[in-house]
Design a protein around this motif. Structure first.
Motif, mmCIF file in Angstrom:
data_model
loop_
_atom_site.group_PDB
_atom_site.id
_atom_site.type_symbol
_atom_site.label_atom_id
_atom_site.label_comp_id
_atom_site.label_asym_id
_atom_site.label_seq_id
_atom_site.Cartn_x
_atom_site.Cartn_y
_atom_site.Cartn_z
ATOM 1 N N GLY A 191 0.829 -1.203 0.000
ATOM 2 C CA GLY A 191 0.000 0.000 0.000
ATOM 3 C C GLY A 191 0.861 1.249 0.000
ATOM 4 O O GLY A 191 0.630 2.184 -0.773
ATOM 5 N N LEU A 192 1.894 1.250 0.850
ATOM 6 C CA LEU A 192 2.776 2.419 0.933
ATOM 7 C C LEU A 192 3.549 2.608 -0.363
ATOM 8 O O LEU A 192 3.789 3.737 -0.801
ATOM 9 C CB LEU A 192 3.768 2.253 2.090
ATOM 10 N N GLY A 203 -4.478 3.146 4.014
ATOM 11 C CA GLY A 203 -5.527 2.630 4.897
ATOM 12 C C GLY A 203 -5.900 1.208 4.513
ATOM 13 O O GLY A 203 -6.047 0.330 5.362
ATOM 14 N N MET A 204 -6.020 0.957 3.201
ATOM 15 C CA MET A 204 -6.308 -0.398 2.737
ATOM 16 C C MET A 204 -5.186 -1.344 3.137
ATOM 17 O O MET A 204 -5.438 -2.508 3.481
ATOM 18 C CB MET A 204 -6.473 -0.395 1.211
ATOM 19 N N GLY A 205 -3.938 -0.852 3.081
ATOM 20 C CA GLY A 205 -2.801 -1.668 3.511
ATOM 21 C C GLY A 205 -2.907 -2.038 4.979
ATOM 22 O O GLY A 205 -2.657 -3.180 5.372
ATOM 23 N N VAL A 206 -3.289 -1.074 5.800
ATOM 24 C CA VAL A 206 -3.440 -1.336 7.232
ATOM 25 C C VAL A 206 -4.468 -2.448 7.454
ATOM 26 O O VAL A 206 -4.220 -3.399 8.201
ATOM 27 C CB VAL A 206 -3.875 -0.055 7.981
ATOM 28 N N PHE A 236 -14.221 -0.363 9.021
ATOM 29 C CA PHE A 236 -13.645 0.153 7.768
ATOM 30 C C PHE A 236 -14.333 -0.500 6.580
ATOM 31 O O PHE A 236 -14.772 0.178 5.656
ATOM 32 C CB PHE A 236 -12.140 -0.137 7.721
ATOM 33 N N ILE A 237 -14.418 -1.828 6.603
ATOM 34 C CA ILE A 237 -14.991 -2.532 5.444
ATOM 35 C C ILE A 237 -16.433 -2.079 5.221
ATOM 36 O O ILE A 237 -16.853 -1.798 4.097
ATOM 37 C CB ILE A 237 -14.918 -4.061 5.647
ATOM 38 N N ALA A 241 -9.213 3.496 9.547
ATOM 39 C CA ALA A 241 -8.012 2.654 9.441
ATOM 40 C C ALA A 241 -6.894 3.213 10.313
ATOM 41 O O ALA A 241 -6.149 2.465 10.960
ATOM 42 C CB ALA A 241 -7.558 2.569 7.988
ATOM 43 N N LEU A 242 -6.779 4.543 10.338
ATOM 44 C CA LEU A 242 -5.744 5.170 11.169
ATOM 45 C C LEU A 242 -5.994 4.870 12.645
ATOM 46 O O LEU A 242 -5.065 4.536 13.386
ATOM 47 C CB LEU A 242 -5.732 6.682 10.936
#
Lengths: 262, 553
Positions: free
Chosen positions: B205-206, B268-271, B361-362, B405-406
């Motif tokens: 993601g990053l 956020g998706m990566g998290v 989140f989802i 996500a954060l």
């Protein structure tokens, strides 16, 4: 069997040449896209006002523009030569070429000053009464873009010249060569002493090397070692050179798009 | 046995001595973990500022007409709320805080590729924030252009727009340097055995985010510089009186700012992709599909900017192409959502606080994404363009996506960052308040928008008041939940229980080092032998090392 120990300055160990190069190229991408926005605007307005652009371009001095192109191209050559000299550890010659490059940057800025001040004294600048009264909308946009694009480019020339001047000083300060000591064979160590000193110079640990010592094993932690350590740490000069070349490349596109469409 | 001695005697990163002391050992530190903490403090401070402005907007809108502030102040407040939340909170949010702290640990590196550049980007962030504050208090009036700085208003209005725009430019530079640093770090500093497809999905993601930061930010940089030139010298490219076209500003702005939406959401998706395996104790479903969909969102996201301008005057062909490309983005996004849900199947789900945020989140992001399709379709967009529907959609994807996500990441990596634990019960209550408050606050906006309430308006017709009141009450619940969460985390730092090295039983590399990590992260260089979410290999490895220890005894 003989053991080989390389003793090199520890500062070299952690340097990641390829990493530094990748970082610089990524930065150059951002420079290309920064100017890319301006080129996009140029494309849009030139498509809309192609005739006005051609008329307005006649106001520019093609001779001075061509002269500046030649100056910048020469400076790119001397820049490349300076790097080639550093690779071959010819410090004085490298400094000479670097000096010529900086001189070219100054000449470029002087010619730029002559061009700009000439136009401004004739009232040819964005928002002037002269331009608003005598030129069409497309021509006004042409001059707006001319000053924005060559101005941003000139700013990059100034930044580049500053970086090169710093590099000149850095290379000037460096010793002519880096010493490396190679020790061959275990007998060569006989009678020597290994010690670890603290920051005040007091010995924290030490040991004599006599015939009973078979090997001096130095265990260090690092992930990568550059395959070749050359005479100078020249990656910063190479990166400065890359920056200088991008400044040159942008001008190569600016010159025909601004001067040669008339 | 020297290894165990080293484990006992390590110094955590925040106790390490350096050339500076006190606060200077932090603000001049090049350690990626300290810089991550610096970002955490500064970004969350800005977030609280933006949050208070948001509360003020909601309070003003509780009744039609003037309630607490006058109309010009209201314009300034929503502009500042937007500028602070976008440029100072969401864009740096996850990459600058957790990318800095966690990513080198996850790939087995000692630090990022350019530690000094990393410190410089934090200083640029602080300078940008300072310039913005100076811009507020020096002009004739507060900036009131909205966070988009649309020309021709931004080139003509009074107030210190030039300085505010320059602040955004400096913040963009900070973002570019972070992106550049992360790309180089992921290419060059992965530990032996850490192949691309063994990397945690957070790093993917990053990585995709960093490319957008590097390739898109300069375009908004030049656009903002042109606004300054326009104001200072009258260059005229956005001014119809001289010959320019203000719509061109919108194009250039969105060429950056739409990809920037993915700068905000991809980390956020990566998290989420990292948290799901940790709390289901099974490998993620479709690792490669998630990794590639991350990259393809980044690529397709470049070509959809026109959907912000369907009503700004654009050819029919361009509208259809941009609408089609917008729908294309839904495919990789859908792939992610389905993979996440499939990852829950047959997992042993633990509903700890980070997992609750993951599930929210989802849920919230799906609502945000699907309403995005309503906006991406040409016919419906004509109806809801520039209404509260857009505001609702935007907050569902940005706050419901990245913000949530954060918060999840803040709970999940808290024990690693501080070596302490927060109070789980309070964290769950705070989560419940946030989740409920969020929906009460933002869901009415869809209804308001659908009924025709325009965005950014100070006053409205009495028929809209019911849902505005509901929304304002939601903002209080949400704010209460957020303050409770922050309070709980701060209490955790000061007086929490000591955390274990791997309190969640997670499988990624950052959990193999002590909590908090030592200065150079790893006590001995890591050798990676299995994928990021391979719990079987991880448990097998543990058993093997135990057997070895027993054998030695």
């Amino acid at each position: 069997m003989s053991h080989t120990a390389n003793v090199a300055a520890p500062a070299h160990i952690h340097k990641d040449y390829n990493g530094a190069k990748i970082g610089m190229w990524l930065f150059l991408f951002t420079e290309v896209l920064l100017f890319g926005g301006l080129f996009l605007i140029y494309a849009v307005y030139r498509t809309a006002h192609s005739h006005d652009f051609a008329e307005a371009a006649k106001e520019l001095n093609v001779v001075l523009g061509a002269l500046n192109t030649a100056v910048l191209l020469t400076s790119s050559l001397t820049m490349a030569l300076a790097i080639a000299c550093i690779h071959r550890a010819k410090k004085t010659l490298a400094l000479t070429y670097l000096g010529i490059t900086i001189l070219c940057a100054l000449v470029f800025m002087v010619i730029k000053y002559i061009e700009w001040s000439g136009k401004i004294s004739h009232g040819l600048y964005p928002g002037s009464e002269f331009i608003m009264a005598n030129y069409s909308k497309g021509q006004r946009i042409y001059f707006g873009l001319y000053y924005s694009m060559t101005g941003l480019h000139a700013l990059h020339v100034i930044i580049g010249a500053t970086i090169l001047t710093v590099m000149f000083y850095v290379i000037y300060q460096r010793p002519n060569e880096t010493h490396r000591w190679d020790v061959f064979g275990k007998d060569a160590l006989n009678g020597c002493r290994v010690a670890i000193l603290d920051k005040d110079g007091n010995e924290k640990w030490g040991s004599e090397i006599d015939e009973s010592v078979k090997q001096v094993h130095l265990k260090m932690r690092y992930y990568s070692t550059p395959k070749r350590i050359k005479h100078e740490d020249y990656v910063s000069l190479e990166n400065s050179g890359l920056y200088w070349h991008i400044v040159d490349v942008i001008w190569i596109f600016l010159f025909p798009l601004m001067y040669l469409i008339g | 046995m020297a290894q165990t001695a080293a484990e006992l005697s390590y110094t955590p990163y925040h106790r390490e001595t350096s050339a500076f002391s006190g606060i200077f050992s932090w603000i001049f530190s090049t350690d990626h973990k300290r810089i991550g903490i610096l970002y955490m403090i500064s970004v969350l401070t800005m977030f609280i500022g933006g949050l208070c402005l948001g509360l003020l907007i909601r309070l003003e809108l509780i009744a039609p007409g003037a309630t607490v502030i006058d109309a010009p102040t209201y314009n300034a407040v929503f502009t500042l709320h937007g500028v602070i939340m976008i440029f100072l909170f969401i864009i740096p949010g996850i990459p600058a805080i957790f990318g800095n702290f966690i990513m080198p640990l996850q790939i087995g590196a000692e630090d990022v590729a350019f530690p000094r550049l990393n410190l410089l980007s934090w200083w640029l962030y602080i300078s940008g924030a300072a310039l913005l504050i100076i811009a507020l208090f020096t002009g004739d009036k507060l900036p009131d252009t909205g966070w988009t700085f649309y020309a021709p208003y931004s080139t003509a209005t009074e107030g210190n727009i030039s300085l505010a725009v320059f602040a955004a430019f400096v913040l963009g530079f900070s973002s570019i340097l972070t992106g550049l640093n992360f790309i180089t770090t992921i290419h060059r500093l992965r530990a032996p055995g850490m192949t691309w497809f063994r990397m945690p999905l957070f790093c993917w993601g990053l990585y995709a985010t960093a490319w957008i930061q590097v390739l898109a930010t300069p375009v908004v940089g030049i656009t903002l510089l042109l606004v300054i030139l326009e104001r200072g010298f009258g260059v005229g490219v956005f001014d119809p009186a001289i010959g320019g076209d203000p719509v061109l500003y919108q194009h250039l702005f969105w060429i950056y700012s739409h990809p920037a939406v993915y700068i905000m959401i991809l980390p956020g998706m990566g998290v989420i992709s990292d948290l799901l395996p940790a709390f289901t104790k099974r490998t993620i479903f479709g690792y490669k599909a998630i990794a590639f969909s991350t990259v393809s969102i980044a690529v397709v996201g470049y070509m959809v900017w026109g959907h912000h301008m369907f009503t700004s005057g654009m050819s029919g062909t361009a509208q259809i192409v941009f609408s089609f490309l917008t729908f294309l983005v839904a495919i990789p996004t859908g792939i992610k959502i389905f993979n996440w849900i499939a990852s829950l199947y047959k997992g042993s789900i633990e509903l700890r606080a980070p997992m609750l945020y993951t599930l929210s989140f989802i849920f919230l992001f799906s609502i945000g994404g699907l309403t995005g399709l309503v906006l991406g379709a040409l016919a419906t967009d004509m109806h809801v363009h520039d209404t509260y529907f857009v505001v609702g959609h935007f907050h569902y994807v940005m706050f419901g996506g990245l913000g949530i996500a954060l918060f999840g990441a803040m709970h999940y990596w808290f024990p690693k960052m501080f070596g302490k634990m927060y109070n789980e019960a309070v964290a769950v209550v705070a989560w419940a308040l946030i989740f409920v408050g969020f929906n009460v606050l933002y869901f009415p906006m869809f209804i308001l928008g659908w009924n025709g309430m325009p965005r950014r308006y100070y006053d409205y017709l009495p028929e809209f008041q019911y849902w505005h009141v509901v929304s304002t009450i939601g903002s209080w619940i949400l704010a209460l939940g957020i303050f409770m969460m922050l309070f709980n985390l701060i209490r955790g730092i000061t007086s929490g229980e000591k955390a274990e090295d791997n309190p969640w039983g997670a499988s990624t590399l950052e959990w193999t080092v002590p909590s908090p990590p030592p200065l150079l992260n790893f006590l001995e260089p890591p050798h990676v032998t299995h994928g990021a979410y391979d719990f079987e290999a991880m448990n097998k490895g543990k058993k093997d090392s135990k057997k070895k220890k027993k054998g030695k005894k």
